[in-house]
Scaffold this active site. Structure first.
Site, PDB file in Angstrom:
ATOM      1  CG  ASP A 244      -4.104  -4.257  -2.163  1.00  0.00           C
ATOM      2  OD1 ASP A 244      -4.116  -3.397  -1.257  1.00  0.00           O
ATOM      3  OD2 ASP A 244      -3.497  -5.334  -2.054  1.00  0.00           O
ATOM      4  CD  GLU A 449       8.327 -14.169   8.388  1.00  0.00           C
ATOM      5  OE1 GLU A 449       8.372 -14.905   7.385  1.00  0.00           O
ATOM      6  OE2 GLU A 449       7.994 -14.583   9.521  1.00  0.00           O
TER       7      GLU A 449
END
Length: 706
Positions: A244, A449
């Site tokens: 990542d 979110e």
């Protein structure tokens, strides 16, 4: 999937090419912005691209429903078609961009999708990117998505699919760069790694992305346990691993496993992380000079990466080179996005108000999300050429002669308090008073979110503090309920919210997720009865966070339908239709299952209504007596079927041999002889489902024979 012969050819080509590179050239190729090697005819290549639910961050593209919504379709066939359409658009864009002589970020063929992390807690902001809380549903949707992306040519892959985030990754977002997820071996293999294993076995994804966090003390992108012992040795993965972005630097900066980036880079490559999204692998030269790593490990990673570039035809040619931009957001793909949006919508409650009556004279569409485009898109999205908001979809669909009122009603999160602000509540009350039915569009948006850094209106780095609807919207509902008109709640969110405060008084509730570019049309089609809703919940809808363990706790006890002991508000797998579906019978009447053997059952489904109905038959396994801890219920098979009015369909389902196995404390799975039960129904087979209107389930006794 490409054949073993094709893989061997690509590996041989890669070995030959890499053998002619200097050590410096090999090291440079392990960074996602791989430079050109002119003397060898190797073009520069940027490995970073995204296609979670459509080509992302690269201009115009078809935007399908967010991943959690596609999971709610429970339709693997449709999912594979969606992924194939996405990969066509990836290829078309790549074919265009490469005419400039090189490709940049978000322009290549290596897509960092899908996200197959398990939603252990609905407060996690990135739950929207996943396929929900169940490993079997997640794996099934992921297998279909990967197959659709990578194509079916035996020689070349259309696109590289990347399973992420490996592993045990689901918040907290604000702490992800230094968080250590502590899990038991049973939870690790039974829940967190199950979808990775199944997808690797059944779809052969090209790549896996390592997560930011640690697992039991080891940084995921430099974990010999996760990357070598489990991923390659136990699961048989033969592709490449990418970090990542920035995760290798995290190893020394936040995890404090190493002293500096040279140590981090050396540990990651030696452990099996082949490609660095970030800058840490620029320190590989220092690592070599310090004796931390040898050339052999670097060569191994470079060969894995170039084998993939050969498999894509990126260094030669492929049958996909002729796909052009006429496929991008084309009519066929827009229709596919609409179909997936329709199938993603979950009807949680209906007192008979839906579908809306032909006698309707006036309709109010109210709420802060009613005409908002961001709730269509979710995160990791492209830019469709056409949007249809919920309000626009209703405008386009409402019958002639029906008067339509529109009002925002409230702010998204908190009531306005200062004196000079607009006061939208009174307009909403007036609209409700003049209408026969109120469509109240509640919920969240991707800016409250999501991923850390993207959800800038979240005060927890993208996560939620609770699962309640925002304060302003609850106040709006109370004011509208006082008017006395039927209220149909249409909720947008990336995971579960609690409807406990309104579910008794709402006439109907639709959960529509982030439904993509055609979401408004799909919602209107359901509201007005042009299609019957067929979505099912891929996550449990809890009553409150009192029903959940602490957010930082990664133990599965008390989480998801498989381990929770409290009654949910809306169960996993639940979703109503507009018809009267009955499960008439299941056969055989009893089963004997031997170790290593699959089981086949069939269920007869009848439609006792005067309209076509699409339903999902779900089969769960419950061990009657088992000496090992096992989930109380486990989804083992499902199939979606459309039943014509007044007719029946026979649904045939196969339960794979591994579905009958249970996990020991050491993480190994075993077949335990004894008695179990298969339960076939249209929702999780618990009393709450029946109370909410799901048809009764059928039971098949099973003898597990060693």
């Amino acid at each position: 999937m490409i054949t073993a012969e094709a893989k061997a050819h690509d590996q041989a080509m890669s070995h030959d090419l890499v053998s002619r590179m200097t050590l410096a050239e090999k090291m440079a190729q392990l960074i996602y912005q791989a430079p050109e090697i002119g003397r060898l005819g190797v073009p520069a290549y940027n490995w970073w691209n995204e296609c979670l639910h459509g080509v992302a961050r690269s201009g115009t593209a078809t935007v399908f429903p967010q991943a959690i919504g596609m999971a709610a379709s429970f339709n693997t066939t449709l999912m594979e078609r969606v992924a194939s359409a996405i990969s066509d658009e990836v290829r078309a864009k790549y074919n265009g961009y490469r005419t400039f002589g090189r490709t940049g970020i978000y322009q290549g063929l290596t897509c960092w999708s899908p996200n197959i992390n398990i939603v252990r807690d609905p407060r996690w902001g990135r739950a929207q990117e996943t396929y929900g809380e169940d490993p079997i549903l997640t794996a099934s949707m992921a297998v279909a998505f990967v197959r659709g992306l990578q194509g079916n040519d035996p020689r070349y892959r259309k696109v590289d699919a990347t399973l992420k985030h490996y592993a045990v990754h689901s918040g907290p977002e604000a702490e992800r760069h230094g968080f250590d997820a502590r899990v038991s071996a049973r939870d690790l293999f039974e829940t967190y790694l199950a979808a990775f294993r199944i997808c690797i076995e059944e779809a052969e994804p090209a790549a896996v992305m390592g997560a930011y966090n640690r697992v039991n003390g080891e940084a995921c992108c430099a974990s010999p346990t996760l990357l070598q012992q489990i991923l390659r040795d136990r699961f048989g993965f033969d592709g490449y691993v990418v970090s990542d972005c920035g995760a290798i630097c995290d190893i020394n900066r936040f995890h404090h496993v190493t002293a500096d980036e040279a140590e981090s880079a050396a540990l990651a490559v030696q452990s099996g992380c082949d490609l660095n999204c970030g800058s840490a692998y620029a320190s590989l030269k220092a690592a070599v000079l310090r004796g931390l790593i040898g050339e052999e490990a670097i060569t191994r990673s470079a060969e894995r990466l170039f084998a993939s570039r050969y498999a894509l035809g990126e260094l030669t040619e492929s049958p996909y080179d002729t796909i052009d931009d006429t496929v991008i957001d084309c009519p066929a793909h827009r229709e596919l996005a609409l179909q997936m949006a329709r199938e993603s919508i979950v009807l949680l409650k209906n007192d008979g108000t839906l579908p809306l009556s032909g006698n309707l004279r006036a309709l109010a569409v109210i709420g802060p999300n009613s005409d908002d485009r961001s709730v269509l898109l979710g995160n990791y999205h492209g830019l469709p050429s056409r949007y249809t908001t919920i309000y626009e979809g209703i405008c386009d669909t409402v019958p002639p002669g029906v008067r339509l009122f529109k009002a925002r009603g409230s702010e998204l999160l908190r009531p306005v308090t200062h004196d000079y602000a607009e006061q939208p509540l009174h307009e909403a009350i007036l609209a409700a008073q003049k209408s026969d039915v109120v469509i109240l569009c509640t919920g969240l948006r991707p800016d409250v979110e999501g991923e850390q850094g993207d959800a800038f209106n979240s005060d927890l780095g993208g996560d939620r503090r609770d699962i309640e609807l925002p304060e302003a919207q609850l106040a709006l509902f109370e004011a509208l309920a006082a008017v006395g008109k039927p209220i149909v709640v249409v909720n947008t969110s990336g995971s579960a919210v609690s409807f406990a405060a309104l579910e008794q008084r709402a006439a109907a509730i639709l959960q529509v997720w982030y439904p993509g570019q055609s979401g408004g049309t799909a919602v209107a089609d359901v509201l007005f009865g042009h299609v019957s809703p067929s979505g099912k919940l891929p996550v449990t809808f809890y009553r409150s966070i009192a029903d959940l363990p602490a957010f930082h706790d990664y133990a599965m006890a008390g989480r998801t339908y498989r381990y929770m002991t409290r009654e949910p508000l809306y169960p996993f797998g639940f979703g109503l239709t507009y018809g009267r579906i009955c499960l008439d019978s299941a056969s055989p009447s009893a089963l004997n299952v031997s170790e290593g053997e699959p089981a086949q059952i069939q269920v007869i489904v009848s439609n006792r209504e005067n309209r076509p109905v699409t339903e999902t038959v779900q089969v769960y396994l419950s061990h009657d007596v088992c000496p090992l801890p096992a989930p109380s219920l486990q989804l083992v098979a499902f199939s979606k079927v459309t039943v014509s009015p007044g007719t029946s369909e026979t649904v045939r389902l196969t339960i794979r041999p591994d579905r009958f196995r249970v996990y020991q404390d050491d993480g190994n799975d075993v077949f335990v002889p004894g008695r179990a039960t298969l339960l076939a129904g249209c929702s999780l087979p618990i009393a709450r489902s029946t109370e909410l209107g799901a048809p009764p389930w059928l039971c098949i006794p099973v003898r597990l024979e060693g």
